[in-house]
Design a protein around this motif. Structure first.
Motif, short mmCIF file in Angstrom:
data_model
loop_
_atom_site.label_atom_id
_atom_site.label_comp_id
_atom_site.label_asym_id
_atom_site.label_seq_id
_atom_site.Cartn_x
_atom_site.Cartn_y
_atom_site.Cartn_z
N PRO A 43 0.81 -1.23 0.00
CA PRO A 43 0.00 0.00 0.00
C PRO A 43 0.83 1.27 0.00
O PRO A 43 0.37 2.32 -0.44
CB PRO A 43 -0.82 -0.13 1.29
CG PRO A 43 -0.03 -1.06 2.16
CD PRO A 43 0.65 -2.01 1.23
N LEU A 44 2.07 1.24 0.50
CA LEU A 44 2.92 2.43 0.57
C LEU A 44 4.04 2.38 -0.45
O LEU A 44 5.16 2.82 -0.20
CB LEU A 44 3.51 2.57 1.98
CG LEU A 44 2.50 2.72 3.12
CD1 LEU A 44 3.22 2.89 4.43
CD2 LEU A 44 1.56 3.89 2.88
N PHE A 54 -2.23 10.82 -7.73
CA PHE A 54 -2.16 11.89 -6.73
C PHE A 54 -2.35 13.26 -7.38
O PHE A 54 -3.09 14.11 -6.85
CB PHE A 54 -0.81 11.83 -6.01
CG PHE A 54 -0.67 12.84 -4.90
CD1 PHE A 54 -1.00 12.51 -3.60
CD2 PHE A 54 -0.19 14.11 -5.16
CE1 PHE A 54 -0.87 13.43 -2.57
CE2 PHE A 54 -0.06 15.05 -4.14
CZ PHE A 54 -0.41 14.70 -2.85
N ASN A 55 -1.69 13.50 -8.52
CA ASN A 55 -1.77 14.80 -9.17
C ASN A 55 -3.10 15.03 -9.89
O ASN A 55 -3.50 16.18 -10.09
CB ASN A 55 -0.63 14.96 -10.17
CG ASN A 55 0.73 15.01 -9.49
OD1 ASN A 55 0.85 15.44 -8.33
ND2 ASN A 55 1.76 14.55 -10.17
N SER A 56 -3.78 13.96 -10.27
CA SER A 56 -5.05 14.11 -11.00
C SER A 56 -6.27 13.89 -10.14
O SER A 56 -7.39 13.82 -10.66
CB SER A 56 -5.08 13.13 -12.17
OG SER A 56 -4.99 11.79 -11.70
N ALA A 57 -6.10 13.75 -8.84
CA ALA A 57 -7.25 13.53 -7.95
C ALA A 57 -8.11 14.79 -7.88
O ALA A 57 -7.59 15.90 -7.68
CB ALA A 57 -6.78 13.12 -6.56
N GLU A 58 -9.41 14.63 -8.03
CA GLU A 58 -10.35 15.75 -8.01
C GLU A 58 -11.34 15.64 -6.86
O GLU A 58 -11.75 16.65 -6.29
CB GLU A 58 -11.11 15.84 -9.34
CG GLU A 58 -10.21 16.12 -10.54
CD GLU A 58 -10.98 16.21 -11.83
OE1 GLU A 58 -12.21 15.97 -11.80
OE2 GLU A 58 -10.35 16.50 -12.87
N ARG A 65 -7.45 10.77 0.91
CA ARG A 65 -6.87 9.44 1.01
C ARG A 65 -5.46 9.40 0.43
O ARG A 65 -4.54 8.83 1.04
CB ARG A 65 -7.77 8.44 0.29
CG ARG A 65 -7.27 7.00 0.33
CD ARG A 65 -8.26 6.08 -0.35
NE ARG A 65 -8.45 6.44 -1.75
CZ ARG A 65 -7.65 6.04 -2.74
NH1 ARG A 65 -6.60 5.27 -2.48
NH2 ARG A 65 -7.88 6.41 -3.99
N MET A 66 -5.26 10.03 -0.74
CA MET A 66 -3.93 10.05 -1.35
C MET A 66 -2.95 10.87 -0.51
O MET A 66 -1.77 10.51 -0.38
CB MET A 66 -4.02 10.62 -2.76
CG MET A 66 -4.89 9.82 -3.71
SD MET A 66 -4.30 8.14 -3.98
CE MET A 66 -2.75 8.45 -4.79
N THR A 69 -1.83 8.80 2.46
CA THR A 69 -0.83 7.80 2.06
C THR A 69 0.54 8.44 1.82
O THR A 69 1.57 7.89 2.22
CB THR A 69 -1.30 7.08 0.78
OG1 THR A 69 -2.60 6.52 0.99
CG2 THR A 69 -0.33 5.98 0.40
N ALA A 70 0.55 9.60 1.17
CA ALA A 70 1.82 10.29 0.92
C ALA A 70 2.50 10.71 2.21
O ALA A 70 3.73 10.63 2.34
CB ALA A 70 1.58 11.49 0.02
N ARG A 71 1.73 11.14 3.19
CA ARG A 71 2.32 11.55 4.47
C ARG A 71 2.89 10.34 5.23
O ARG A 71 3.90 10.46 5.93
CB ARG A 71 1.27 12.26 5.33
CG ARG A 71 0.91 13.64 4.79
CD ARG A 71 0.09 14.44 5.77
NE ARG A 71 -0.19 15.76 5.25
CZ ARG A 71 0.64 16.79 5.33
NH1 ARG A 71 1.82 16.63 5.90
NH2 ARG A 71 0.31 17.97 4.82
N LYS A 72 2.24 9.21 5.11
CA LYS A 72 2.80 8.00 5.73
C LYS A 72 4.13 7.62 5.09
O LYS A 72 5.08 7.20 5.77
CB LYS A 72 1.81 6.85 5.60
CG LYS A 72 0.55 7.01 6.47
CD LYS A 72 -0.39 5.84 6.27
CE LYS A 72 -1.65 6.01 7.13
NZ LYS A 72 -2.61 4.89 6.93
#
Length: 642
Positions: A43-44, A54-58, A65-66, A69-72
């Motif tokens: 998952p990570l 991540f860049n296309s999430a709207e 959620r993205m 995950t990036a912070r983890k």
């Protein structure tokens, strides 16, 4: 490659060869597809699909959620990247951490800046290791690709662009040090790939002309790249001042590598300061006599020498005075102004390149912050005013003097030097004020810097932009992964992560060019070995029952002293130590009570003996006086005859 044979069961009689091969192919595909479907998913894991998603999430939920995950992933990278200078252990994996961080920096938003911040601090603090050379080439390619394809196309300068240029500066500086040590020879393939990006970077230089802090990093990357990749610099592309070839100093060789004599003297001074040697003043005098040491064709050696000498100036005030005198000789002296001669159309300037001048300002700001004594920090800002010697006054080359610096001769080259010096001084002093904001012990230094900035009535819009760039970089999004760390990490990030550069460069170069009596032998890194399952011999039943009847250490601990689940090893150790101390105190108290009891019995016996002796003395006196042997209450016995 092994041949995979699929057994085919003939259930329908004899079939043709064509259908037999088709059936084998179909069964082979069906046997490989389930393995791909049931492949364990991490998952990570950072992949291209993750960055695109991540860049296309709207959707807001998908973004949250993205982002979570990036912070983890960032938290895991911080733990692996040895962000603490004294951090060590099996959890440290620089190769994996730096690779994930440089990939994660492609995500838009705060994640990009947070990833670059962790990379900056980690690369500033980590020692030089030959095993990281291939990783440095990969990071150099990634940084140049971002600058050429993304950063240079933006309409305005962003704080992430400034940090990315600083990261490129640290990366290429490490590659240049490895080049001096002769350790880049086996990497021809990486050099060839890097040369392609360097050619693209040549066309992006003019974009950063209004921002010398970014342009100096770009020029350093180009200079290092042309040297390690053996590229030919095109005519007219050198933005630095031209140097006089007659002033090139000698080159010192040691163990197959070459080093400039100016860098060698700076290393010697740094070593004298570390050892507290009595020969320090002699080495400083020899460095001042080496006037050509800072005027070589390869000004990267001057840059390394300034970093090393600045590291020595943090510890010794005489080294700081020498550093300021060197700057006075090569910045303010009229002997090094452009020569006006009709025969010389190029007007050669025998002075510092402006990239070295900007590096000098950055080093001086670092000394002002991290000098080991308050006097060193003060004189880095104010300089030294020698009353008995009017020929040399280092106040002009201090941070305060450079803030109001004006070259006595008006020319295009001098005007360029003036505004670059003003820009670099204002930019770094604003950041120094920000770092000293919460430091109560150095409020006087901060107030002096703030008053000097307010007195500086600058009319050049390019210098005024330095304040805006510094404030935009300081007032950017707070990095939660850095603010939770130590104060050292914060100051290192604020000043462009140059706090430990001089120390790391001086350490690795001194080990090769100034070897100690015992030669330095780098030890191989301990690889994290997997846990081995060792089969223990079976115990006898008698011993098993004895062990089973005894409670475990955890049961004893929780049964005697309630504790939260967050109790660590230190807490348990302190409690055990307190328990031992209590038991020892009880033993000593018991011994003390027994001694007191014996002392009391002895006193009672002595008193009783004294009373008996006193009574016997009284009876003896009475007998002598009355001549009677009877007691006072007895009557004398009468004889029977009477």
């Amino acid at each position: 490659m092994p041949v995979v044979k699929i057994p085919v069961v003939q259930k329908f009689g004899i079939i043709s060869t064509k259908y037999h091969h088709a059936l084998q192919q179909r069964l082979l595909q069906s046997s490989t597809v389930p393995e791909q479907k049931h492949r364990p998913h991490r998952p990570l894991e950072i992949t291209e699909d993750f960055i695109k998603q991540f860049n296309s999430a709207e959707d807001s939920e998908e973004k949250e959620r993205m982002l979570d995950t990036a912070r983890k992933i960032l938290l895991r990278c911080k733990r692996r990247s040895k962000i603490n200078p004294k951090g060590s252990g099996n959890h440290v994996d620089l190769h994996l951490a730096w690779t994930e961080l440089i990939l994660l920096a492609q995500c838009k938003g705060n994640i990009e800046e947070e990833a670059i911040d962790i990379l900056l601090i980690s690369m500033d603090q980590v020692n030089f290791n030959q095993e990281n050379i291939s990783l440095l080439f990969f990071m150099a390619e990634s940084i140049l690709y971002r600058i050429c394809c993304d950063v240079a196309q933006k309409p305005c300068l962003c704080s992430s662009d400034v940090k990315l240029s600083k990261l490129g500066f640290l990366t290429f500086l490490r590659l240049y040090v490895f080049y001096l040590l002769g350790q880049l020879e086996p990497y021809d393939e990486q050099k060839e790939r890097l040369s392609t990006y360097l050619q693209a970077l040549q066309s992006c230089r003019s974009v950063y002309e209004p921002f010398p802090n970014v342009q100096s990093s770009v020029h350093i990357m180009l200079k290092v790249g042309t040297i390690i990749c053996s590229l030919e610099v095109p005519s007219g592309s050198n933005s630095s001042f031209q140097e006089n070839p007659d002033l090139r100093p000698a080159v010192t060789k040691a163990e197959g590598a070459e080093i400039n004599s100016f860098v060698w003297y700076c290393l010697e001074i740094w070593l004298h300061v570390q050892m507290k040697s009595i020969h320090l003043q002699k080495a400083l005098h020899q460095l001042c006599q080496l006037n050509g040491g800072l005027l070589q064709e390869n000004w990267l050696d001057s840059l390394l020498g300034l970093f090393i000498l600045g590291e020595a100036a943090k510890l010794d005030i005489s080294c700081l005075k020498t550093l300021l005198k060197l700057a006075h000789n090569f910045i303010t002296s009229p002997l090094h102004l452009p020569v006006q001669n009709s025969e010389l159309t190029s007007s050669p300037v025998t002075s510092w390149p402006w990239e070295v001048i900007y590096t000098y300002i950055m080093v001086l700001s670092d000394i002002c912050l991290h000098g080991t004594a308050a006097e060193i920090q003060k004189h880095a800002f104010t300089g030294f005013i020698e009353k008995h010697d009017t020929t040399v006054s280092t106040h002009e080359t201090s941070l305060h003097g450079l803030l109001f610096f004006m070259h006595p001769q008006a020319s295009e080259a001098c005007n360029k030097m003036n505004w670059i010096i003003h820009y670099g001084t204002v930019y770094n002093l604003v950041k120094v004020c920000n770092v000293l904001h919460m430091d109560v012990n150095r409020s006087g230094l901060r107030n002096a810097i703030w008053k000097a900035l307010n007195r500086c009535s600058e009319k050049d819009n390019r210098v005024i932009d330095a304040v805006k760039v510094a404030e935009a970089e300081l007032n950017g999004p707070a990095n939660t992964f850095i603010t939770a760390g130590s104060k050292t990490s914060l100051t290192s990030m604020s000043l462009g992560s140059c706090q430990y550069v001089g120390l790391r460069v001086a350490s690795v170069l001194s080990q090769h060019f100034l070897p100690p009596v015992v030669p330095y032998i780098p030890l191989p890194n301990k690889q994290a070995c997997s846990q081995l399952h060792i089969k223990l011999p079976k115990l006898k039943e008698r011993k098993t029952e004895k062990i089973a009847s005894r409670p475990s250490l955890r049961e004893q601990y929780f049964s005697t002293e309630p504790c939260t689940a967050r109790s660590n090893f230190l807490t348990r150790t302190n409690m055990d130590l307190q328990k031992v101390m209590d038991e020892q105190w009880e033993k000593e108290l018991k011994i003390k009570m027994e001694e007191d009891k014996e002392d009391l019995q002895r006193k009672q016996q002595e008193n009783q003996k004294k009373q008996e002796e006193h009574f016997m003395e009284i009876m003896k006196r009475r007998e002598q006086k009355l001549q009677k042997n009877t007691k006072p209450y007895e009557l004398p016995l009468t004889s029977s005859t009477e």
